[in-house]
Scaffold this active site. Sequence first.
Site, PDB file in Angstrom:
ATOM      1  N   HIS A  42       4.161 -47.745  48.636  1.00  0.00           N
ATOM      2  CA  HIS A  42       3.593 -48.985  48.165  1.00  0.00           C
ATOM      3  C   HIS A  42       2.316 -49.305  48.427  1.00  0.00           C
ATOM      4  O   HIS A  42       1.813 -50.199  49.285  1.00  0.00           O
ATOM      5  CB  HIS A  42       4.679 -50.252  48.716  1.00  0.00           C
ATOM      6  CG  HIS A  42       5.965 -50.408  48.068  1.00  0.00           C
ATOM      7  ND1 HIS A  42       6.889 -51.147  48.531  1.00  0.00           N
ATOM      8  CD2 HIS A  42       6.197 -50.002  46.870  1.00  0.00           C
ATOM      9  CE1 HIS A  42       7.855 -51.202  47.663  1.00  0.00           C
ATOM     10  NE2 HIS A  42       7.289 -50.431  46.313  1.00  0.00           N
ATOM     11  N   HIS A 124      14.320 -54.923  47.006  1.00  0.00           N
ATOM     12  CA  HIS A 124      13.316 -54.020  47.458  1.00  0.00           C
ATOM     13  C   HIS A 124      14.030 -52.657  47.307  1.00  0.00           C
ATOM     14  O   HIS A 124      15.392 -52.339  47.320  1.00  0.00           O
ATOM     15  CB  HIS A 124      13.141 -54.099  49.044  1.00  0.00           C
ATOM     16  CG  HIS A 124      11.979 -53.265  49.436  1.00  0.00           C
ATOM     17  ND1 HIS A 124      12.414 -51.849  49.774  1.00  0.00           N
ATOM     18  CD2 HIS A 124      10.923 -53.433  49.901  1.00  0.00           C
ATOM     19  CE1 HIS A 124      11.076 -51.354  50.251  1.00  0.00           C
ATOM     20  NE2 HIS A 124      10.333 -52.217  50.309  1.00  0.00           N
ATOM     21  N   GLU A 126      14.178 -49.736  48.750  1.00  0.00           N
ATOM     22  CA  GLU A 126      14.806 -48.984  49.925  1.00  0.00           C
ATOM     23  C   GLU A 126      16.088 -49.643  50.044  1.00  0.00           C
ATOM     24  O   GLU A 126      16.999 -49.095  50.284  1.00  0.00           O
ATOM     25  CB  GLU A 126      14.003 -49.149  51.199  1.00  0.00           C
ATOM     26  CG  GLU A 126      14.603 -48.635  52.461  1.00  0.00           C
ATOM     27  CD  GLU A 126      14.129 -49.070  53.749  1.00  0.00           C
ATOM     28  OE1 GLU A 126      12.820 -49.071  54.026  1.00  0.00           O
ATOM     29  OE2 GLU A 126      14.972 -49.291  54.685  1.00  0.00           O
ATOM     30  N   THR A 161      14.436 -50.402  57.118  1.00  0.00           N
ATOM     31  CA  THR A 161      13.536 -49.755  58.079  1.00  0.00           C
ATOM     32  C   THR A 161      12.481 -50.798  58.777  1.00  0.00           C
ATOM     33  O   THR A 161      11.988 -50.777  59.716  1.00  0.00           O
ATOM     34  CB  THR A 161      13.158 -48.684  57.828  1.00  0.00           C
ATOM     35  OG1 THR A 161      12.290 -48.849  56.509  1.00  0.00           O
ATOM     36  CG2 THR A 161      13.929 -47.473  57.489  1.00  0.00           C
ATOM     37  N   CYS A 189      12.757 -48.901  62.006  1.00  0.00           N
ATOM     38  CA  CYS A 189      12.000 -47.761  62.129  1.00  0.00           C
ATOM     39  C   CYS A 189      10.733 -48.037  63.381  1.00  0.00           C
ATOM     40  O   CYS A 189      10.354 -49.273  63.466  1.00  0.00           O
ATOM     41  CB  CYS A 189      10.985 -47.377  60.990  1.00  0.00           C
ATOM     42  SG  CYS A 189       9.864 -46.257  61.272  1.00  0.00           S
ATOM     43  N   ASN A 219       6.104 -53.714  54.742  1.00  0.00           N
ATOM     44  CA  ASN A 219       5.976 -53.681  55.941  1.00  0.00           C
ATOM     45  C   ASN A 219       4.589 -54.201  56.206  1.00  0.00           C
ATOM     46  O   ASN A 219       3.991 -54.930  57.298  1.00  0.00           O
ATOM     47  CB  ASN A 219       6.035 -52.326  56.465  1.00  0.00           C
ATOM     48  CG  ASN A 219       4.811 -51.265  55.995  1.00  0.00           C
ATOM     49  OD1 ASN A 219       3.678 -51.554  56.746  1.00  0.00           O
ATOM     50  ND2 ASN A 219       4.960 -50.941  55.188  1.00  0.00           N
TER      51      ASN A 219
HETATM   52  S1  SF4 Z   1       8.238 -43.615  59.140  1.00  0.00           S
HETATM   53 FE1  SF4 Z   1       9.126 -45.798  59.095  1.00  0.00          FE
HETATM   54  S2  SF4 Z   1       7.708 -47.120  58.106  1.00  0.00           S
HETATM   55 FE2  SF4 Z   1       7.115 -44.884  57.672  1.00  0.00          FE
HETATM   56  S3  SF4 Z   1       8.258 -44.560  55.607  1.00  0.00           S
HETATM   57 FE3  SF4 Z   1       9.625 -43.857  57.511  1.00  0.00          FE
HETATM   58  S4  SF4 Z   1      10.857 -45.668  57.784  1.00  0.00           S
HETATM   59 FE4  SF4 Z   1       9.028 -46.578  56.495  1.00  0.00          FE
END
Ligand code: SF4
Length: 280
Positions: A42, A124, A126, A161, A189, A219
């Site tokens: 993105h 979204h 994801e 995430t 994440c 994010n």
């Molecule tokens: S490392 Fe984390 S922030 Fe980066 S693409 Fe993967 S899930 Fe998304």
Amino acid sequence: MAPRILIAREAGACYGVERALEMVDGAAEGLGRVHTLGPLIHNPRVVADLAARGVSVVSSPEGARGDTLLLRTHGTSPDEEARARALCARVLDATCPFVKKAHVAAARLASEGYQVVVVGEAGHPEVEATLAHAPGAVVVGSADEARALPELRRVGVVVQTTARQALLAEVVGALVGRAEEVRVINTICEATSGHQEATDELAREADVMVVIGGRISANTTRLAEISAARCPRTHHVEGADELEASWFEGAQTIGITAGASTPASQIEAVRERVEELVGA
Ligand code: SF4
């Protein structure tokens, strides 16, 4: 005296984005016509650079028939992936392994009979891909939405995430007591939470904050919100050309942070432009 310019201790491209960019670089060097299923990441600037190198975005596997297709970092539905593998000469899976973990967890919970609840943003890519891995799964974006769900018995929770830990805690709090069993697999994440903590820290001491990343990036938008809560003079930009000198008037400390889909070169370009504008 020229202001201090500080970069957040954790900012910019994460493991999953670096991995996807390396995969597309490799593919662009000699794998024939190359496409990505949806934007690879993105970040519109990166997607435009890829387009200039001949890597185009297709909205379905049918658009890449006979060519090389990269699956985006946010993942795809099992159905789309199966069509891609049937139609394309080559399929490279750039789905971030952490996103994949959420997909696998959702599928497993559904197969074990749990009602899967995905905490995140409806629509979204994801989240849509996670929903597609777990038949009957629903998405919930707030504790109120969790309270509005119909009667629940065994609930399995996975998370987008990039979601905030606080949101997960609120939603789980709303589910506990409503269902016989609530099983939580925290798929947030660490790169995302690390970026968020570093942004919060820097925004406490900065007079002005610049947050770099795509406006459609979940994010990066979250980082801009976290920053604005501490530092009202927060500006979300996609590139150095959007910066305005007036933003930095009277500032003694300028903070720069960037979303997980922002390559280091974009952070460096913004830092250099800020230096020019403030005469540092
Ligand atoms: S490392 Fe984390 S922030 Fe980066 S693409 Fe993967 S899930 Fe998304």
